[in-house]
Design a protein around this motif. Structure first.
Motif, PDB file in Angstrom:
ATOM      1  N   PRO A  42     -59.942  98.808  51.578  1.00 49.42           N
ATOM      2  CA  PRO A  42     -60.057  97.982  52.786  1.00 49.42           C
ATOM      3  C   PRO A  42     -59.970  98.772  54.079  1.00 49.42           C
ATOM      4  N   GLU A  43     -59.056  99.751  54.143  1.00 53.89           N
ATOM      5  CA  GLU A  43     -58.900 100.510  55.389  1.00 53.89           C
ATOM      6  C   GLU A  43     -60.123 101.380  55.650  1.00 53.89           C
ATOM      7  N   GLU A  44     -60.735 101.858  54.580  1.00 52.33           N
ATOM      8  CA  GLU A  44     -61.955 102.659  54.728  1.00 52.33           C
ATOM      9  C   GLU A  44     -63.127 101.794  55.208  1.00 52.33           C
ATOM     10  N   PHE A  52     -58.428  95.474  63.106  1.00 50.02           N
ATOM     11  CA  PHE A  52     -59.440  94.577  62.567  1.00 50.02           C
ATOM     12  C   PHE A  52     -59.085  93.125  62.853  1.00 50.02           C
ATOM     13  N   ALA A  53     -57.801  92.787  62.755  1.00 52.69           N
ATOM     14  CA  ALA A  53     -57.350  91.431  63.055  1.00 52.69           C
ATOM     15  C   ALA A  53     -57.611  91.081  64.510  1.00 52.69           C
ATOM     16  N   ALA A  54     -57.451  92.064  65.397  1.00 50.78           N
ATOM     17  CA  ALA A  54     -57.712  91.819  66.819  1.00 50.78           C
ATOM     18  C   ALA A  54     -59.178  91.472  67.054  1.00 50.78           C
ATOM     19  N   GLN A  55     -60.077  92.075  66.253  1.00 51.78           N
ATOM     20  CA  GLN A  55     -61.503  91.760  66.369  1.00 51.78           C
ATOM     21  C   GLN A  55     -61.798  90.348  65.872  1.00 51.78           C
ATOM     22  N   LEU A  56     -61.082  89.918  64.820  1.00 51.30           N
ATOM     23  CA  LEU A  56     -61.360  88.628  64.203  1.00 51.30           C
ATOM     24  C   LEU A  56     -60.641  87.471  64.880  1.00 51.30           C
TER      25      LEU A  56
END
Length: 245
Positions: A42-44, A52-56
């Motif tokens: 997932p991190e890759e 990623f959460a900030a983007q979503l």
């Protein structure tokens, strides 16, 4: 960081951003299904969980309305149902302006010269982006939004249908904003029942916190795999039908 730890951190960050729990569950399920197909970590694939959460986790921007009279509407559907609903709504003159960070279609419809729109969905990961764009842009397709590894393309139906691509009578904007398929509802319902039962068992002491975590992880994994299998099978059937016709 393990896959379960990554999604636990991602879920916590989305919850802190006031994303609804059902949306978090659906998002995590889709992400797990994607990882099951690609075999990547997932991190890759997505980067650090917090970033990623900030983007979503943001809110949808309001689409521009140059004439001040254009209608706006935001809606969403699961991966089993998105292409069908895009076709329905595109035929009613709804143009997708973008996908917001929660994966919702942000649409507008002109109050004057409304057109019918057609849409398609393609896998548009980093390796395929250039190839897909090179194939579709000469045919008039415009990238109008991205979600996970999927790219959504639009073009006015007039590009292929001529004058028939113009919209006459305009149906009223739908009151609904969520369109789930039967398979999507079934997958979500099964996940909710199993996780809800495990949570209740944890509270009454028959299942420890470790057992709850394992149950959620396994349920999410099998749900994601099942969803991915159904979507892949449906895509093959649709492709076979298009070839035979």
């Amino acid at each position: 960081m393990t896959t379960d730890a990554y999604f636990a951190e991602l879920s916590g960050s989305l919850r802190a951003a006031h994303v609804p729990d059902e949306q978090i569950a659906a998002t995590v399920e889709d992400l797990r299904a994607h990882l099951a197909e690609t075999g990547t970590a997932p991190e890759e694939e997505f980067g650090p969980a917090a970033a990623f959460a900030a983007q979503l986790g943001g809110l949808a921007p309001t689409p521009g309305e140059p004439d001040g009279r254009a209608e706006s509407w935001t809606w969403t559907a699961d991966l089993f149902n998105d292409r069908r609903m895009l076709a329905v709504h595109g035929d009613q003159g709804w143009e997708v302006e973008s996908l917001d960070p929660l994966g919702r279609f942000v649409c507008r419809r002109s109050a004057t010269a409304a057109l019918r729109w057609e849409y398609r969905r393609e896998i548009i990961g980093a390796r395929r982006r250039t190839k897909v764009l090179a194939e579709l842009e000469p045919e008039g397709w415009e990238l109008c939004g991205e979600w996970l590894v999927y790219g959504y393309f639009k073009r006015p139906r007039a590009a292929t249908a001529g004058p028939a691509g113009a919209l006459g009578a305009r149906p009223a904007a739908p009151h609904r904003r969520l369109f789930l398929s039967r398979r999507g509802k079934l997958a979500l319902a099964v996940w909710a029942v199993v996780v809800g039962g495990a949570t209740a068992a944890c509270f009454i002491g028959t299942l420890g916190m470790g057992g709850l975590t394992i149950t959620i992880a396994l349920t999410s994994m099998f749900s994601a795999l099942f969803t991915s299998h159904l979507e892949t099978a449906k895509g093959r059937v649709d492709q076979d039908r298009s070839v035979s016709s």
